[in-house]
Structures are given as structure tokens and as C-alpha cells.
Design a protein around this motif. Structure first.
Motif, PDB file in Angstrom:
ATOM      1  N   ARG A   4       0.835  -1.205   0.000  1.00 46.85           N
ATOM      2  CA  ARG A   4       0.000   0.000   0.000  1.00 46.85           C
ATOM      3  C   ARG A   4       0.870   1.255   0.000  1.00 46.85           C
ATOM      4  O   ARG A   4       0.580   2.228  -0.700  1.00 46.85           O
ATOM      5  N   ILE A   5       1.952   1.250   0.764  1.00 50.11           N
ATOM      6  CA  ILE A   5       2.857   2.400   0.802  1.00 50.11           C
ATOM      7  C   ILE A   5       3.470   2.638  -0.581  1.00 50.11           C
ATOM      8  O   ILE A   5       3.544   3.787  -1.044  1.00 50.11           O
ATOM      9  N   LYS A   6       3.866   1.562  -1.249  1.00 56.63           N
ATOM     10  CA  LYS A   6       4.414   1.703  -2.608  1.00 56.63           C
ATOM     11  C   LYS A   6       3.382   2.318  -3.546  1.00 56.63           C
ATOM     12  O   LYS A   6       3.706   3.158  -4.379  1.00 56.63           O
ATOM     13  N   GLU A   7       2.142   1.882  -3.408  1.00 53.97           N
ATOM     14  CA  GLU A   7       1.064   2.424  -4.236  1.00 53.97           C
ATOM     15  C   GLU A   7       0.850   3.907  -3.958  1.00 53.97           C
ATOM     16  O   GLU A   7       0.715   4.710  -4.888  1.00 53.97           O
ATOM     17  N   ILE A   8       0.842   4.280  -2.688  1.00 53.78           N
ATOM     18  CA  ILE A   8       0.677   5.688  -2.312  1.00 53.78           C
ATOM     19  C   ILE A   8       1.817   6.519  -2.893  1.00 53.78           C
ATOM     20  O   ILE A   8       1.587   7.592  -3.471  1.00 53.78           O
ATOM     21  N   GLN A   9       3.041   6.041  -2.745  1.00 51.50           N
ATOM     22  CA  GLN A   9       4.202   6.777  -3.247  1.00 51.50           C
ATOM     23  C   GLN A   9       4.134   6.929  -4.769  1.00 51.50           C
ATOM     24  O   GLN A   9       4.462   7.985  -5.304  1.00 51.50           O
ATOM     25  N   SER A  10       3.712   5.893  -5.455  1.00 56.26           N
ATOM     26  CA  SER A  10       3.575   5.942  -6.907  1.00 56.26           C
ATOM     27  C   SER A  10       2.540   6.987  -7.327  1.00 56.26           C
ATOM     28  O   SER A  10       2.768   7.762  -8.263  1.00 56.26           O
ATOM     29  N   LEU A  11       1.414   7.016  -6.634  1.00 55.72           N
ATOM     30  CA  LEU A  11       0.370   7.984  -6.945  1.00 55.72           C
ATOM     31  C   LEU A  11       0.833   9.410  -6.638  1.00 55.72           C
ATOM     32  O   LEU A  11       0.508  10.344  -7.375  1.00 55.72           O
ATOM     33  N   LYS A  12       1.607   9.571  -5.564  1.00 51.48           N
ATOM     34  CA  LYS A  12       2.163  10.891  -5.237  1.00 51.48           C
ATOM     35  C   LYS A  12       3.107  11.364  -6.334  1.00 51.48           C
ATOM     36  O   LYS A  12       3.092  12.531  -6.719  1.00 51.48           O
ATOM     37  N   GLU A  13       3.927  10.446  -6.841  1.00 53.05           N
ATOM     38  CA  GLU A  13       4.867  10.786  -7.912  1.00 53.05           C
ATOM     39  C   GLU A  13       4.146  11.205  -9.188  1.00 53.05           C
ATOM     40  O   GLU A  13       4.674  11.983  -9.973  1.00 53.05           O
ATOM     41  N   LYS A  14       2.930  10.695  -9.387  1.00 53.72           N
ATOM     42  CA  LYS A  14       2.129  11.068 -10.554  1.00 53.72           C
ATOM     43  C   LYS A  14       1.427  12.414 -10.356  1.00 53.72           C
ATOM     44  O   LYS A  14       0.728  12.882 -11.246  1.00 53.72           O
ATOM     45  N   GLY A  15       1.593  13.000  -9.163  1.00 56.51           N
ATOM     46  CA  GLY A  15       1.043  14.321  -8.895  1.00 56.51           C
ATOM     47  C   GLY A  15      -0.328  14.348  -8.259  1.00 56.51           C
ATOM     48  O   GLY A  15      -0.927  15.413  -8.143  1.00 56.51           O
ATOM     49  N   LEU A  16      -0.840  13.197  -7.817  1.00 58.33           N
ATOM     50  CA  LEU A  16      -2.144  13.174  -7.170  1.00 58.33           C
ATOM     51  C   LEU A  16      -2.056  13.781  -5.778  1.00 58.33           C
ATOM     52  O   LEU A  16      -1.039  13.652  -5.091  1.00 58.33           O
ATOM     53  N   THR A  17      -3.127  14.425  -5.364  1.00 51.54           N
ATOM     54  CA  THR A  17      -3.208  14.983  -4.019  1.00 51.54           C
ATOM     55  C   THR A  17      -3.580  13.862  -3.045  1.00 51.54           C
ATOM     56  O   THR A  17      -4.015  12.785  -3.466  1.00 51.54           O
ATOM     57  N   ILE A  18      -3.442  14.129  -1.762  1.00 55.75           N
ATOM     58  CA  ILE A  18      -3.822  13.147  -0.739  1.00 55.75           C
ATOM     59  C   ILE A  18      -5.297  12.786  -0.899  1.00 55.75           C
ATOM     60  O   ILE A  18      -5.668  11.614  -0.837  1.00 55.75           O
ATOM     61  N   ARG A  19      -6.123  13.767  -1.137  1.00 58.52           N
ATOM     62  CA  ARG A  19      -7.559  13.513  -1.324  1.00 58.52           C
ATOM     63  C   ARG A  19      -7.794  12.572  -2.508  1.00 58.52           C
ATOM     64  O   ARG A  19      -8.571  11.625  -2.418  1.00 58.52           O
ATOM     65  N   GLU A  20      -7.120  12.834  -3.620  1.00 57.73           N
ATOM     66  CA  GLU A  20      -7.261  11.991  -4.805  1.00 57.73           C
ATOM     67  C   GLU A  20      -6.727  10.585  -4.553  1.00 57.73           C
ATOM     68  O   GLU A  20      -7.319   9.594  -5.010  1.00 57.73           O
ATOM     69  N   ILE A  21      -5.630  10.497  -3.822  1.00 55.71           N
ATOM     70  CA  ILE A  21      -5.060   9.185  -3.495  1.00 55.71           C
ATOM     71  C   ILE A  21      -6.037   8.394  -2.630  1.00 55.71           C
ATOM     72  O   ILE A  21      -6.279   7.206  -2.869  1.00 55.71           O
ATOM     73  N   LYS A  22      -6.617   9.047  -1.624  1.00 54.70           N
ATOM     74  CA  LYS A  22      -7.587   8.378  -0.753  1.00 54.70           C
ATOM     75  C   LYS A  22      -8.772   7.862  -1.561  1.00 54.70           C
ATOM     76  O   LYS A  22      -9.230   6.740  -1.361  1.00 54.70           O
ATOM     77  N   GLU A  23      -9.263   8.670  -2.496  1.00 55.32           N
ATOM     78  CA  GLU A  23     -10.388   8.259  -3.336  1.00 55.32           C
ATOM     79  C   GLU A  23     -10.001   7.063  -4.204  1.00 55.32           C
ATOM     80  O   GLU A  23     -10.766   6.116  -4.337  1.00 55.32           O
ATOM     81  N   LYS A  24      -8.817   7.104  -4.777  1.00 52.33           N
ATOM     82  CA  LYS A  24      -8.337   6.014  -5.628  1.00 52.33           C
ATOM     83  C   LYS A  24      -8.185   4.728  -4.818  1.00 52.33           C
ATOM     84  O   LYS A  24      -8.605   3.662  -5.254  1.00 52.33           O
ATOM     85  N   LEU A  25      -7.594   4.831  -3.634  1.00 50.41           N
ATOM     86  CA  LEU A  25      -7.406   3.653  -2.787  1.00 50.41           C
ATOM     87  C   LEU A  25      -8.735   3.048  -2.369  1.00 50.41           C
ATOM     88  O   LEU A  25      -8.896   1.829  -2.371  1.00 50.41           O
TER      89      LEU A  25
END
Length: 92
Positions: free
Chosen positions: A62-83
């Protein structure tokens, strides 16, 4: 006060603490705590006063996924929605 577990023991454990997660992930404690509080890292906790335990393999993935999404420029809110849309998981 409990004894610290060896790195080898931590790497083989099904459940780990947030401090052990810091060692394995290389992220700061405050970052992992924030992810947990935001509901991005599921954990198990027997009682409100007990230590939170994280499933080692699933949490590191999950941490790897979060880091990958952050690198793509997603916000925390967008990452939470995606997860939440990908897995539908919630914290205990």
C-alpha cells in the motif's frame, strides 16, 4: 518496556508496529502516522490502548502504491479516493 525485535524477525512477521514499518519502508514516523490517521493504511488494534499492528506485506504494498500515486502528482484527497475505489478497505 518490550525488547526490540531483530530486523530478521521483523522481516518475517505477519504483523508489525509503526516503528518497525519505519525501518522497513524508509519513511518517517510522522508520514506513516498521517497516512494511518487519514485512513490510507489499514491496521488492527485489539483495544484502544493497545499498539496498532499493520500487516507487513499488505501495508508495504500500500505504501508503494501511495508513493507511486504521489509521484504522478495526485493529491492526498485523490489518493484516498483512488485507494478506496480500488480496494474498498477500511481501518478496523
Amino acid at each position: 518496556m518490550s525488547r526490540r525485535r531483530s530486523f530478521e524477525t521483523i522481516q518475517k512477521s505477519e504483523y508489525i508496529t509503526i516503528s518497525e514499518l519505519v525501518l522497513l519502508s524508509g519513511l518517517r514516523y510522522s508520514t506513516l502516522k498521517y497516512y494511518t490517521e487519514e485512513g490510507m493504511l489499514p491496521f488492527h488494534q485489539e483495544d484502544i490502548r493497545m499498539t496498532r499492528r499493520y500487516r507487513r506485506v499488505a501495508t508495504l504494498e500500500r505504501i508503494k502504491e501511495i508513493q507511486s500515486l504521489k509521484e504522478k502528482g495526485l493529491t492526498i484527497r485523490e489518493i484516498k479516493e483512488k485507494l478506496s475505489s480500488d480496494s474498498g478497505e477500511k481501518s478496523d
